[in-house]
Write an enzyme that holds these catalytic residues in place. Sequence first.
Site, PDB file in Angstrom:
ATOM      1  N   ASP A   1     -58.786 -83.547  55.213  1.00 23.01           N
ATOM      2  CA  ASP A   1     -60.245 -83.119  55.138  1.00 23.01           C
ATOM      3  C   ASP A   1     -60.568 -83.590  53.664  1.00 23.01           C
ATOM      4  OD1 ASP A   1     -62.650 -81.874  53.889  1.00 23.01           O
ATOM      5  OD2 ASP A   1     -61.791 -79.995  54.148  1.00 23.01           O
TER       6      ASP A   1
ATOM      7  N   GLN B   1     -64.162 -83.849  49.760  1.00 23.98           N
ATOM      8  CA  GLN B   1     -64.270 -83.687  48.288  1.00 23.98           C
ATOM      9  C   GLN B   1     -63.501 -84.823  47.583  1.00 23.98           C
ATOM     10  OE1 GLN B   1     -66.430 -81.691  46.510  1.00 23.98           O
ATOM     11  NE2 GLN B   1     -66.652 -80.036  48.004  1.00 23.98           N
TER      12      GLN B   1
ATOM     13  N   CYS C   1     -66.720 -70.838  50.722  1.00 27.18           N
ATOM     14  CA  CYS C   1     -66.228 -71.090  51.849  1.00 27.18           C
ATOM     15  C   CYS C   1     -64.505 -71.099  51.954  1.00 27.18           C
ATOM     16  CB  CYS C   1     -66.788 -72.229  52.601  1.00 27.18           C
ATOM     17  SG  CYS C   1     -68.472 -72.149  52.847  1.00 27.18           S
TER      18      CYS C   1
HETATM   19  N1  PMP Z   1     -64.343 -79.254  53.252  1.00 28.84           N
HETATM   20  C1  PMP Z   1     -64.556 -79.147  51.964  1.00 28.84           C
HETATM   21  C2  PMP Z   1     -63.336 -79.168  51.128  1.00 28.84           C
HETATM   22  C3  PMP Z   1     -65.943 -78.973  51.762  1.00 28.84           C
HETATM   23  O1  PMP Z   1     -66.000 -78.935  50.157  1.00 28.84           O
HETATM   24  C4  PMP Z   1     -66.703 -78.852  52.535  1.00 28.84           C
HETATM   25  C5  PMP Z   1     -68.388 -78.798  52.109  1.00 28.84           C
HETATM   26  N2  PMP Z   1     -68.470 -77.661  51.022  1.00 28.84           N
HETATM   27  C6  PMP Z   1     -66.603 -79.060  53.864  1.00 28.84           C
HETATM   28  C7  PMP Z   1     -65.284 -79.074  54.254  1.00 28.84           C
HETATM   29  C8  PMP Z   1     -67.928 -79.004  54.897  1.00 28.84           C
HETATM   30  O2  PMP Z   1     -68.304 -80.164  54.733  1.00 28.84           O
HETATM   31  P1  PMP Z   1     -69.439 -80.485  55.700  1.00 28.84           P
HETATM   32  O3  PMP Z   1     -70.776 -79.741  55.000  1.00 28.84           O
HETATM   33  O4  PMP Z   1     -69.812 -81.925  55.609  1.00 28.84           O
HETATM   34  O5  PMP Z   1     -69.421 -80.131  57.155  1.00 28.84           O
END
Ligand code: PMP
Length: 407
Positions: free
Chosen positions: A201, A204, A365
């Site tokens: 992922d 960031q 989140c």
């Molecule tokens: N993973 C991480 C570590 C994030 O910071 C975020 C966004 N806050 C996401 C996933 C979700 O990303 P997206 O808004 O591009 O779906």
Amino acid sequence: MMPFDIDAIRDDFPILKEEVRGKRLVYLDSAGSSQKPTQVIESLKRVYETEYSNVHRGLHYMSEQTSARYEEARSKVAKFLNAEFDQEIIFTKGTTESINLVASSFGRKNLGPDDEILITWAEHHSNIIPWQLLRDQIGCEIKVVPVDDDGAISLESFKKLISKKTKIVAFCHVSNVLGTVLPVKEVAEIAHQNGAVVVIDGAQGVVHMPVDVQDLGADFYAFGGHKVYGPSGIGVLYGKRDLLNQMPPYQGGGGMINTVSFSETTWADLPDKFEAGTPPIAQAIGLGEAIDYMENIGLSKIAKYELDLLNYATQRLSGIDGLNFIGTAPGKVSVLSFTMDCAHPHDIATIVDQDGVAVRAGHHCAQPLMERFDIPSAARASFGLYNTREDVDVLARSLEKVNEIFK
Ligand code: PMP
């Protein structure tokens, strides 16, 4: 090489000239979503004014133009990540969709009830829930790598949990709460020795450092446009060609087929197989512009500037009475999460907002991570390439006010 000219960079972002409640906007929520430079904004306008049609569908001039721009954007992303082939870049609507694609398509095809998926305690919900949905469908197990008190996640902890049962190791490049940079390359090596695939992922990660997916050993790398100074509604899934070729489509519809009949349908080649329906066309082109923008400045220069700012902010905020940092791992980047003894994070965010300062407050989140640190939520200041020491000073003075109000 050009020097890092912060004044010129700030001039590139029209929104930074906006006032908030009569104050200069101090935008410290780039980890939530970054602001956009004129180059990106103009590119969206240009697409709709002069180059717009659906892609890959028409034989007419406009469709050819738009298709060419769209594919150029794919090539830019491929180069940006050092992917071996352009076809390894799938456009999605964000990091979340990219991870869901891997879980649904790769996961359902390749995992069974005896298999394990390894994630970490520091994951964003979008790198937890897709794996839970998969687990609920096939009955595999999810194991979770712990986070140390300072926010570090050690290679040793991964080693303890990776085994021949592990089929997927999915983790963030950089934690959106802790700023911890995970040892991607080292973990990938161990994962591969055990026959697992590595899903990163990169939401960031890619915005704060140069990323080379081949060097990192990532089998899949996901990120979204809106955090890299590009539009929202566009994301990227990088996947190794051999893996993507073996995977079934994630969604069905127009554009992803070779032939269709009621008895049998065959799939288009990569990348179309994974891009059913009309894609986010202008957004993909805007993402290409955002990559150009960052590359013109230089990824390493951006990283160096941001690190200096993070160090300054860490030092400045540690002087504030009753402020506790969440995440102080060595080598961390870009985000400062904290709580204050005297006030709830929501109160902190509301009070600093009166001074024009945008910080995030909540669980980010990452509810399991909040539980790990025994806090309901945290405030978070996050930095982009346009922030300055002056921004940090405004935040610090405003946080001192929080202390005055609540003490
Ligand atoms: N993973 C991480 C570590 C994030 O910071 C975020 C966004 N806050 C996401 C996933 C979700 O990303 P997206 O808004 O591009 O779906």
